[in-house]
Design a protein around this motif. Structure first.
Motif, PDB file in Angstrom:
ATOM      1  N   UNK A  11       0.857  -1.181   0.000  1.00  0.00           N
ATOM      2  CA  UNK A  11       0.000   0.000   0.000  1.00  0.00           C
ATOM      3  C   UNK A  11       0.891   1.227   0.000  1.00  0.00           C
ATOM      4  N   UNK A  12       1.246   1.662  -1.184  1.00  0.00           N
ATOM      5  CA  UNK A  12       2.136   2.812  -1.299  1.00  0.00           C
ATOM      6  C   UNK A  12       1.609   3.801  -2.314  1.00  0.00           C
ATOM      7  N   UNK A  13       2.538   4.397  -3.031  1.00  0.00           N
ATOM      8  CA  UNK A  13       2.216   5.459  -3.970  1.00  0.00           C
ATOM      9  C   UNK A  13       1.350   5.062  -5.149  1.00  0.00           C
ATOM     10  N   UNK A  14       1.267   3.770  -5.429  1.00  0.00           N
ATOM     11  CA  UNK A  14       0.456   3.369  -6.582  1.00  0.00           C
ATOM     12  C   UNK A  14      -0.904   2.792  -6.175  1.00  0.00           C
ATOM     13  N   UNK A  15      -1.330   3.032  -4.945  1.00  0.00           N
ATOM     14  CA  UNK A  15      -2.598   2.483  -4.453  1.00  0.00           C
ATOM     15  C   UNK A  15      -3.779   2.887  -5.340  1.00  0.00           C
ATOM     16  N   UNK A  16      -3.879   4.159  -5.687  1.00  0.00           N
ATOM     17  CA  UNK A  16      -4.992   4.618  -6.528  1.00  0.00           C
ATOM     18  C   UNK A  16      -4.983   3.939  -7.890  1.00  0.00           C
ATOM     19  N   UNK A  36       2.785  -1.626  10.067  1.00  0.00           N
ATOM     20  CA  UNK A  36       1.635  -1.627  10.981  1.00  0.00           C
ATOM     21  C   UNK A  36       0.988  -0.247  11.122  1.00  0.00           C
ATOM     22  N   UNK A  37       1.698   0.815  10.794  1.00  0.00           N
ATOM     23  CA  UNK A  37       1.111   2.155  10.864  1.00  0.00           C
ATOM     24  C   UNK A  37       0.061   2.369   9.778  1.00  0.00           C
ATOM     25  N   UNK A  38       0.073   1.542   8.742  1.00  0.00           N
ATOM     26  CA  UNK A  38      -0.907   1.649   7.658  1.00  0.00           C
ATOM     27  C   UNK A  38      -2.156   0.802   7.899  1.00  0.00           C
ATOM     28  N   UNK A  39      -2.075  -0.143   8.836  1.00  0.00           N
ATOM     29  CA  UNK A  39      -3.204  -1.027   9.114  1.00  0.00           C
ATOM     30  C   UNK A  39      -4.399  -0.211   9.592  1.00  0.00           C
ATOM     31  N   UNK A  40      -5.557  -0.502   9.048  1.00  0.00           N
ATOM     32  CA  UNK A  40      -6.780   0.212   9.413  1.00  0.00           C
ATOM     33  C   UNK A  40      -7.085   1.388   8.500  1.00  0.00           C
ATOM     34  N   UNK A  42      -8.027   3.182   5.038  1.00  0.00           N
ATOM     35  CA  UNK A  42      -8.802   2.764   3.868  1.00  0.00           C
ATOM     36  C   UNK A  42      -8.583   3.746   2.724  1.00  0.00           C
ATOM     37  N   UNK A  43      -8.679   3.233   1.531  1.00  0.00           N
ATOM     38  CA  UNK A  43      -8.598   4.056   0.329  1.00  0.00           C
ATOM     39  C   UNK A  43      -9.677   3.540  -0.609  1.00  0.00           C
ATOM     40  N   UNK A  44     -10.592   4.423  -0.966  1.00  0.00           N
ATOM     41  CA  UNK A  44     -11.722   4.077  -1.831  1.00  0.00           C
ATOM     42  C   UNK A  44     -12.487   2.868  -1.290  1.00  0.00           C
ATOM     43  N   UNK A  45     -12.612   2.796   0.026  1.00  0.00           N
ATOM     44  CA  UNK A  45     -13.371   1.731   0.670  1.00  0.00           C
ATOM     45  C   UNK A  45     -12.630   0.417   0.844  1.00  0.00           C
ATOM     46  N   UNK A  46     -11.355   0.375   0.501  1.00  0.00           N
ATOM     47  CA  UNK A  46     -10.566  -0.849   0.618  1.00  0.00           C
ATOM     48  C   UNK A  46      -9.562  -0.666   1.750  1.00  0.00           C
ATOM     49  N   UNK A  47      -9.608  -1.557   2.732  1.00  0.00           N
ATOM     50  CA  UNK A  47      -8.780  -1.429   3.918  1.00  0.00           C
ATOM     51  C   UNK A  47      -7.405  -2.047   3.780  1.00  0.00           C
ATOM     52  N   UNK A  48      -6.522  -1.609   4.681  1.00  0.00           N
ATOM     53  CA  UNK A  48      -5.159  -2.139   4.751  1.00  0.00           C
ATOM     54  C   UNK A  48      -5.057  -3.017   5.998  1.00  0.00           C
ATOM     55  N   UNK A  49      -4.530  -4.226   5.820  1.00  0.00           N
ATOM     56  CA  UNK A  49      -4.377  -5.196   6.907  1.00  0.00           C
ATOM     57  C   UNK A  49      -2.947  -5.698   6.947  1.00  0.00           C
ATOM     58  N   UNK A  50      -2.613  -6.370   8.036  1.00  0.00           N
ATOM     59  CA  UNK A  50      -1.300  -6.985   8.164  1.00  0.00           C
ATOM     60  C   UNK A  50      -1.231  -8.324   7.451  1.00  0.00           C
ATOM     61  N   UNK A  51      -0.025  -8.821   7.198  1.00  0.00           N
ATOM     62  CA  UNK A  51       0.162 -10.090   6.487  1.00  0.00           C
ATOM     63  C   UNK A  51      -0.529 -11.288   7.142  1.00  0.00           C
TER      64      UNK A  51
END
Length: 70
Positions: A11-16, A36-40, A42-51
């Motif tokens: 989840x970086x610069x190319x997420x969009x 872990x700072x990115x967990x939780x 969301x971008x366009x309704x899609x969440x970020x989770x851990x491995x």
């Protein structure tokens, strides 16, 4: 007909761009990121989770969307 389910890893610069490209063909379940700072987040309704979340998901593909390079 339902779409194949995909997890985007990174989840970086190319997420969009990744969401725009892959949402046409796949149902995007979530982003997976080691930071872990990115967990939780969301971008366009899609969440970020851990491995560790991968164990509990039913998905067809993992697409690497990371651009990390040391």
């Amino acid at each position: 007909m339902s779409k194949n389910k995909v997890v985007l890893f990174g989840f970086g610069g190319i997420a969009d761009q990744a969401i725009s490209y892959y949402s046409q063909e796949y149902e995007i379940l979530c982003y997976i990121d080691k930071d872990s700072q990115k967990w939780g987040v969301t971008k366009q309704g899609i969440g970020v989770c851990g491995p560790s979340k991968l164990d509990g998901l039913e998905y067809d593909k993992v697409v690497i969307t990371s651009m990390y390079y040391p």
